[in-house]
Design a protein around this motif. Structure first.
Motif, mmCIF file in Angstrom:
data_model
loop_
_atom_site.group_PDB
_atom_site.id
_atom_site.type_symbol
_atom_site.label_atom_id
_atom_site.label_comp_id
_atom_site.label_asym_id
_atom_site.label_seq_id
_atom_site.Cartn_x
_atom_site.Cartn_y
_atom_site.Cartn_z
ATOM 1 N N MET A 1 35.099 39.129 42.293
ATOM 2 C CA MET A 1 36.434 39.539 42.655
ATOM 3 C C MET A 1 37.464 38.552 42.109
ATOM 4 S SD MET A 1 35.697 42.359 44.035
ATOM 5 C CE MET A 1 37.327 42.860 44.435
ATOM 6 N N ALA A 2 37.035 37.330 41.849
ATOM 7 C CA ALA A 2 37.959 36.338 41.293
ATOM 8 C C ALA A 2 38.426 36.746 39.905
ATOM 9 C CB ALA A 2 37.293 34.973 41.247
ATOM 10 N N VAL A 3 37.572 37.456 39.184
ATOM 11 C CA VAL A 3 37.947 37.937 37.851
ATOM 12 C C VAL A 3 39.147 38.863 37.960
ATOM 13 C CG1 VAL A 3 37.158 39.327 35.906
ATOM 14 C CG2 VAL A 3 35.597 37.707 36.962
ATOM 15 N N PHE A 4 39.141 39.742 38.940
ATOM 16 C CA PHE A 4 40.239 40.699 39.109
ATOM 17 C C PHE A 4 41.483 40.029 39.683
ATOM 18 C CE2 PHE A 4 36.542 43.454 38.905
ATOM 19 C CZ PHE A 4 36.980 44.369 37.973
ATOM 20 N N ALA A 5 41.303 39.009 40.507
ATOM 21 C CA ALA A 5 42.452 38.297 41.069
ATOM 22 C C ALA A 5 43.227 37.569 39.976
ATOM 23 C CB ALA A 5 41.990 37.322 42.133
ATOM 24 N N ALA A 6 42.522 37.092 38.970
ATOM 25 C CA ALA A 6 43.168 36.360 37.877
ATOM 26 C C ALA A 6 43.720 37.286 36.797
ATOM 27 C CB ALA A 6 42.173 35.389 37.263
ATOM 28 N N ALA A 7 43.279 38.532 36.786
ATOM 29 C CA ALA A 7 43.698 39.469 35.742
ATOM 30 C C ALA A 7 45.061 40.068 36.065
ATOM 31 C CB ALA A 7 42.667 40.579 35.597
ATOM 32 N N ASP A 8 45.847 40.283 35.019
ATOM 33 C CA ASP A 8 47.165 40.898 35.208
ATOM 34 C C ASP A 8 47.172 42.366 34.802
ATOM 35 O OD1 ASP A 8 46.788 40.360 32.561
ATOM 36 O OD2 ASP A 8 48.822 39.671 32.175
ATOM 37 N N ALA A 9 46.016 42.880 34.370
ATOM 38 C CA ALA A 9 45.893 44.277 33.962
ATOM 39 C C ALA A 9 44.492 44.753 34.327
ATOM 40 C CB ALA A 9 46.132 44.405 32.464
ATOM 41 N N LYS A 35 28.093 48.729 38.899
ATOM 42 C CA LYS A 35 28.534 47.982 40.078
ATOM 43 C C LYS A 35 30.029 48.184 40.313
ATOM 44 C CE LYS A 35 24.852 44.650 39.727
ATOM 45 N NZ LYS A 35 24.427 43.299 39.401
ATOM 46 N N LEU A 36 30.816 48.203 39.242
ATOM 47 C CA LEU A 36 32.248 48.435 39.383
ATOM 48 C C LEU A 36 32.518 49.836 39.927
ATOM 49 C CD1 LEU A 36 33.539 46.779 36.093
ATOM 50 C CD2 LEU A 36 33.671 45.850 38.414
ATOM 51 N N LYS A 37 31.773 50.829 39.446
ATOM 52 C CA LYS A 37 31.920 52.202 39.955
ATOM 53 C C LYS A 37 31.603 52.245 41.449
ATOM 54 C CE LYS A 37 32.435 55.061 36.276
ATOM 55 N NZ LYS A 37 33.526 56.002 36.164
ATOM 56 N N ARG A 38 30.550 51.544 41.853
ATOM 57 C CA ARG A 38 30.159 51.513 43.261
ATOM 58 C C ARG A 38 31.253 50.867 44.111
ATOM 59 N NH1 ARG A 38 25.111 48.698 43.009
ATOM 60 N NH2 ARG A 38 24.542 50.241 41.467
ATOM 61 N N LEU A 39 31.833 49.786 43.612
ATOM 62 C CA LEU A 39 32.933 49.140 44.340
ATOM 63 C C LEU A 39 34.150 50.054 44.419
ATOM 64 C CD1 LEU A 39 32.639 45.513 42.913
ATOM 65 C CD2 LEU A 39 32.140 46.253 45.255
ATOM 66 N N ALA A 40 34.387 50.844 43.383
ATOM 67 C CA ALA A 40 35.506 51.788 43.403
ATOM 68 C C ALA A 40 35.252 52.893 44.424
ATOM 69 C CB ALA A 40 35.718 52.373 42.013
ATOM 70 N N GLU A 41 34.013 53.360 44.529
ATOM 71 C CA GLU A 41 33.687 54.388 45.513
ATOM 72 C C GLU A 41 33.900 53.882 46.936
ATOM 73 O OE1 GLU A 41 29.659 55.532 44.736
ATOM 74 O OE2 GLU A 41 30.184 56.570 42.864
ATOM 75 N N ARG A 42 33.682 52.598 47.148
ATOM 76 C CA ARG A 42 33.833 52.008 48.479
ATOM 77 C C ARG A 42 35.270 51.595 48.779
ATOM 78 N NH1 ARG A 42 28.384 48.368 48.075
ATOM 79 N NH2 ARG A 42 26.944 50.101 48.361
ATOM 80 N N GLY A 43 36.160 51.718 47.813
ATOM 81 C CA GLY A 43 37.557 51.393 48.030
ATOM 82 C C GLY A 43 37.910 49.931 47.812
ATOM 83 N N ILE A 44 36.958 49.139 47.344
ATOM 84 C CA ILE A 44 37.210 47.722 47.100
ATOM 85 C C ILE A 44 37.994 47.545 45.797
ATOM 86 C CG2 ILE A 44 36.105 45.485 46.676
ATOM 87 C CD1 ILE A 44 33.809 46.573 48.529
#
Length: 58
Positions: A1-9, A35-44
């Protein structure tokens, strides 16, 4: 999740692999994508466009 916190896009699975220092091999990219698809399905995460993932903004 740190990867997404640091990303601006939104990020693609390949960019997530690069950020996590994983080898850019088809199997690794596919595993991260699943794994990203699974996290998207869970709303994360959300998938604003097909193949692009980001954290939902409050």
């Amino acid at each position: 999740m740190a990867v997404f916190a640091a990303a601006d896009a939104p990020l693609r699975a390949r960019a997530v692999c690069e950020a996590m220092d994983l080898e850019i091999a088809p199997s690794n990219v596919n595993n991260v994508r699943l794994k990203l698809k699974r996290l998207a399905e869970r709303g994360i995460l959300i998938e604003p466009e097909q193949g692009l993932f980001t954290q939902p903004r409050p």
